[in-house]
Design a protein around this motif. Structure first.
Motif, PDB file in Angstrom:
ATOM      1  N   TYR B 311      43.041  53.834  39.314  1.00  0.00           N
ATOM      2  CA  TYR B 311      42.781  52.867  40.270  1.00  0.00           C
ATOM      3  C   TYR B 311      42.768  51.550  39.735  1.00  0.00           C
ATOM      4  N   MET B 312      41.779  51.363  38.853  1.00  0.00           N
ATOM      5  CA  MET B 312      41.577  50.147  38.288  1.00  0.00           C
ATOM      6  C   MET B 312      42.824  49.459  37.626  1.00  0.00           C
ATOM      7  N   LYS B 313      43.823  50.036  37.058  1.00  0.00           N
ATOM      8  CA  LYS B 313      44.989  49.427  36.498  1.00  0.00           C
ATOM      9  C   LYS B 313      45.987  49.185  37.664  1.00  0.00           C
ATOM     10  N   ASN B 314      45.862  49.928  38.665  1.00  0.00           N
ATOM     11  CA  ASN B 314      47.012  49.463  39.685  1.00  0.00           C
ATOM     12  C   ASN B 314      46.246  48.240  40.410  1.00  0.00           C
ATOM     13  N   SER B 315      44.787  48.249  40.558  1.00  0.00           N
ATOM     14  CA  SER B 315      44.331  46.967  41.191  1.00  0.00           C
ATOM     15  C   SER B 315      44.736  45.901  40.429  1.00  0.00           C
ATOM     16  N   LEU B 316      44.503  46.045  38.960  1.00  0.00           N
ATOM     17  CA  LEU B 316      44.745  44.778  38.292  1.00  0.00           C
ATOM     18  C   LEU B 316      46.155  44.311  38.322  1.00  0.00           C
ATOM     19  N   PHE B 317      47.140  44.992  38.464  1.00  0.00           N
ATOM     20  CA  PHE B 317      48.405  44.565  38.558  1.00  0.00           C
ATOM     21  C   PHE B 317      48.916  43.996  40.011  1.00  0.00           C
ATOM     22  N   ASN B 318      47.877  44.381  40.959  1.00  0.00           N
ATOM     23  CA  ASN B 318      48.257  43.674  42.223  1.00  0.00           C
ATOM     24  C   ASN B 318      47.042  42.637  42.532  1.00  0.00           C
ATOM     25  N   ALA B 319      46.579  42.060  41.317  1.00  0.00           N
ATOM     26  CA  ALA B 319      45.710  41.053  41.697  1.00  0.00           C
ATOM     27  C   ALA B 319      44.495  41.271  42.738  1.00  0.00           C
ATOM     28  N   ASP B 320      44.119  42.490  42.589  1.00  0.00           N
ATOM     29  CA  ASP B 320      43.065  43.029  43.473  1.00  0.00           C
ATOM     30  C   ASP B 320      41.780  42.927  42.788  1.00  0.00           C
ATOM     31  N   LEU B 321      41.174  41.650  42.702  1.00  0.00           N
ATOM     32  CA  LEU B 321      40.125  41.388  42.127  1.00  0.00           C
ATOM     33  C   LEU B 321      38.790  42.170  42.141  1.00  0.00           C
ATOM     34  N   ASN B 322      38.711  42.220  43.715  1.00  0.00           N
ATOM     35  CA  ASN B 322      37.508  43.217  44.089  1.00  0.00           C
ATOM     36  C   ASN B 322      37.186  44.488  43.692  1.00  0.00           C
ATOM     37  N   ALA B 323      38.481  44.977  43.638  1.00  0.00           N
ATOM     38  CA  ALA B 323      38.596  46.496  43.214  1.00  0.00           C
ATOM     39  C   ALA B 323      38.385  46.630  41.563  1.00  0.00           C
ATOM     40  N   VAL B 324      38.823  45.582  40.739  1.00  0.00           N
ATOM     41  CA  VAL B 324      38.743  45.594  39.480  1.00  0.00           C
ATOM     42  C   VAL B 324      37.338  45.501  39.103  1.00  0.00           C
ATOM     43  N   LEU B 325      36.600  44.397  39.678  1.00  0.00           N
ATOM     44  CA  LEU B 325      35.139  44.042  39.569  1.00  0.00           C
ATOM     45  C   LEU B 325      34.285  45.390  39.930  1.00  0.00           C
ATOM     46  N   GLY B 326      34.654  46.079  41.235  1.00  0.00           N
ATOM     47  CA  GLY B 326      33.824  47.081  41.567  1.00  0.00           C
ATOM     48  C   GLY B 326      34.030  48.303  40.738  1.00  0.00           C
ATOM     49  N   GLY B 327      35.052  48.414  40.011  1.00  0.00           N
ATOM     50  CA  GLY B 327      35.276  49.485  39.126  1.00  0.00           C
ATOM     51  C   GLY B 327      34.379  49.277  37.773  1.00  0.00           C
ATOM     52  N   THR B 328      34.598  47.811  37.205  1.00  0.00           N
ATOM     53  CA  THR B 328      33.910  47.796  36.115  1.00  0.00           C
ATOM     54  C   THR B 328      32.478  47.634  36.185  1.00  0.00           C
ATOM     55  N   MET B 329      32.005  47.490  37.673  1.00  0.00           N
ATOM     56  CA  MET B 329      30.409  47.542  37.882  1.00  0.00           C
ATOM     57  C   MET B 329      30.166  49.080  37.900  1.00  0.00           C
ATOM     58  N   LEU B 330      30.874  49.897  38.417  1.00  0.00           N
ATOM     59  CA  LEU B 330      30.694  51.315  38.583  1.00  0.00           C
ATOM     60  C   LEU B 330      30.537  51.813  37.092  1.00  0.00           C
TER      61      LEU B 330
END
Lengths: 308, 357
Positions: B311-330
């Motif tokens: 999920y994080m990897k896919n978000s990363l490549f779609n510039a979905d920063l909220n998702a990346v940061l949410g995952g990092t936070m989790l």
């Protein structure tokens, strides 16, 4: 005849190095290094690791001599995905590039990342750990809290988030890895400083009027360096693996640069039919990281036996 | 550190008994709180660093200046940074990580949806790592310097030198493509999707609850290879640490005393010495679990495992920063939680840590 004189010469040097009563500071220092080397040499696995690392450095330095620079990026679409042959020792990839040349030149990227991360991590770690241990009190509390915060982070995930924010590329991968690697060095430097803080030679330097900065740089840093270097060697495998992982995810060196992790990633599509495209660069990562781990283990053993 | 010294000398009985643990718990909680604030600071800064202008992303680059300014004020970008951070912190504390650009759902809902898959993978890997790693480490310690020890040391060195994504590919090539022993990428074959109702989110457990035998076998067959590969990495670390803890235990005098009393060496090693080594192993296992979550990012990418990492990897490549940061936070919160747990469990299993330093 010259052989005899050479041997006598070497024997002379050996005696000089192992002299129980060294005549100068340099003789003592070199003698200590020589004894450590004698201990290290007896450890077969560590020597293997040393050999691998030397070989890697050699390959990186002499890359243009042992492989064709052109072939590393030259796309020959008529020769896509060829198996190993006399012309292409490791075969060719999905764009017809020579995998052997790419692996050879990839060693430069890997070593560059390792060198850059080390060049950032050691000064930052020392810069935070030394004052913390030396001054103690509030300085220590604040600096170590910051260190703990960074230490509590999952490394790859944080590197991932940084790389995502800064954009993909080698420089940003280096920054991201460095940001997550420095905390143990700060802790190490602090611990080393604490054990030496009250030593008499430090007090002597203080009484002679040396400034704090001077004492830190000339008295304490040299004492911290050996353990920092051992830690760094042990960490290098981890740095290489993180860098390769970022490359594999597409966040490290960008195409067409021959970065090993990115090469594994690009070989995934053809894994089942042309296995060599993904597995050979992976093998390079693996061997390199084994080499650094063996070397680091050996260095640690040598330093432990010296300590007691 | 010296907890007993902090209790006042005049305190007696239960006061002294309570003061130590309470102080310790408060200390741990305080450091957890600080670390959590640090984590939010870092994700906040990452959110600021990113070269994408969030206002432009909403209004487009042809918007007149007044619209741009209005939207900018609406999302609070004109406020001072500390105020912005405070707002961000409040949102995070309420579980609001914003919406994902790809799925247009709240990031938290996405995360809760994908996390069980990662949990399933890393839990099994941890179990493999502990079940095999601890005995292997004990054997290495009891055979110190002999060939068993050399083999185990080298084998575990290979383990933590291994690029996990590469091992995953080689594993797929060997056990899925060539030998056909396991199922390939993914969590389930297409035909088995959505048969089992979600209870725990762990398909292996859910299928057992629902009594769907076929689904269980299929899920396990998908799970076993990625979990074994992650498990090998944790095994290497667990074995190495067990070895060094056991070596320091075996040097102690109680071991000699037990042997002199006539206890069997087997009992002394596996019950007495290992029993004491467990105390230190708890911390190691907690840290291993944290690193497994990280390893999962790469493993999931290789095995198309629909968990947090993918999920994080896919978000990363779609510039979905909220998702990346949410995952990092989790991941960060789980990591901090594990650290806290091992800090708090330590005195429970080690009476010495309860008494004093």
């Amino acid at each position: 005849m010259s052989d005899v004189t050479l041997r006598a010469d070497l024997g002379h040097w050996r005696g000089w190095l192992l002299d129980q009563a060294p005549g100068s500071r340099w003789q003592a220092r070199l003698g200590r290094w020589y004894r450590a080397w004698l201990g290290f040499r007896r450890n077969g696995l560590a020597m293997t690791g040393f050999g691998v690392v030397l070989l890697l450095v050699g390959i990186a330095i002499f890359a243009p001599l042992i492989a064709d620079r052109e072939a590393a990026t030259l796309q020959v679409l008529t020769q896509r995905l060829e198996p190993a042959s006399w012309q292409h020792w490791f075969g060719t990839d999905e764009l017809g590039r020579d995998i052997y040349a790419r692996v050879v030149f990839g060693s430069r990227i890997t070593l560059t990342i390792v060198a850059l991360v080390s060049a950032i991590v050691v000064p930052v770690g020392l810069g935070i750990g030394l004052p913390a241990g030396y001054f103690g009190g509030m300085v220590d509390a604040v600096l170590m809290r910051i260190t703990d915060i960074f230490l509590a982070f999952p490394r790859l995930v944080l590197a991932l988030a940084f790389a995502a924010a800064l954009g993909p590329g080698i420089e940003n991968a280096v920054i991201a890895i460095a940001l997550t690697t420095w905390p143990p060095y700060a802790r190490l430097a602090r611990a080393e400083t604490l054990t030496r803080r009250r030593a008499e030679f430090i007090e002597a330097a203080e009484l002679q009027g040396a400034s704090h900065l001077r004492i830190l740089l000339t008295q304490i840093v040299p004492l911290c360096l050996p353990s920092v270097i051992i830690r760094l060697t042990l960490d290098m495998a981890g740095i290489i693996l993180t860098a390769a992982g970022l490359g594999f995810l597409g966040l490290g060196a960008q195409p067409p640069a021959p970065e090993w992790g990115a090469m594994v990633s690009s070989g995934r599509q053809v894994l089942l039919d042309q296995w060599w495209v993904a597995t050979i660069p992976g093998m390079a990562i693996f061997i390199t990281s084994v080499g650094f781990n063996l070397l680091g283990d050996g260095l640690r053993d040598v330093s432990d036996s010296r300590a007691g | 550190m010296n907890v007993a010294a902090l209790a006042t000398p005049s305190a007696h009985g239960w006061v002294r008994q309570i003061a130590g643990p309470v102080h310790r718990v408060l200390k741990v909680l305080f450091s957890v709180l600080l670390t959590f604030l640090g984590l939010t600071c870092v994700t906040f800064v990452i959110g600021r660093v990113i070269p994408i202008d969030p206002v432009l992303a909403i209004v487009g680059d042809k918007a007149p200046p007044d619209v741009y300014a209005r939207v900018r004020a609406e999302i609070g970008l004109d406020l001072p940074l500390p105020v912005q951070y405070w707002r961000y912190l409040m949102k995070v504390l309420h579980g609001d990580f914003g919406n994902s650009v790809i799925t247009s759902q709240p990031v938290l809902a996405d995360l809760l949806h994908v996390f069980p898959a990662t949990l399933e993978l890393s839990l099994l890997a941890l179990i493999i790592g502990v079940i095999f790693g601890v005995p292997i480490g004990v054997i290495a310690a009891t055979h110190r310097g002999r060939w068993q020890d050399q083999v185990i040391r080298f084998g575990s060195l290979l383990g933590y030198s291994m690029p996990v994504f590469w091992l995953g590919l080689v594993g797929l090539l060997a056990f899925y493509a060539k030998l056909g022993w396991v199922e390939g990428p993914g969590r389930l074959d297409v035909g088995f999707d959505d048969i089992v109702p979600t209870v725990t989110g762990l398909i292996v457990v859910d299928s057992l609850i629902a009594g769907e035998h076929d689904v269980f076998v299929n899920a396990l067959s998908h799970l076993v290879l990625p979990a074994s590969i992650l498990g090998y990495l944790s095994l290497a670390y667990v074995a190495r640490m067990t070895r060094s803890f056991m070596l320091s235990q075996l040097r102690q005098e109680y071991v000699l005393a037990a042997l002199a009393k006539g206890l069997s060496p087997f009992r002394v090693v596996w019950v007495h010495a290992l029993g004491n080594a467990w105390v230190q192993l708890i911390t190691v296992i907690a840290l291993t679990f944290g690193s497994l979550l990280e390893g999962a990012v790469l493993t999931e990418t290789v095995f198309a495992w629909p968990g947090l990492g993918l999920y994080m990897k896919n978000s990363l490549f779609n510039a979905d920063l909220n998702a990346v940061l949410g995952g990092t936070m989790l991941v960060g919160v789980v990591y901090i939680g594990l650290n806290m747990l091992s800090d708090l469990l330590y005195p429970l299993v080690d009476p010495r840590a309860r008494e004093s330093s």
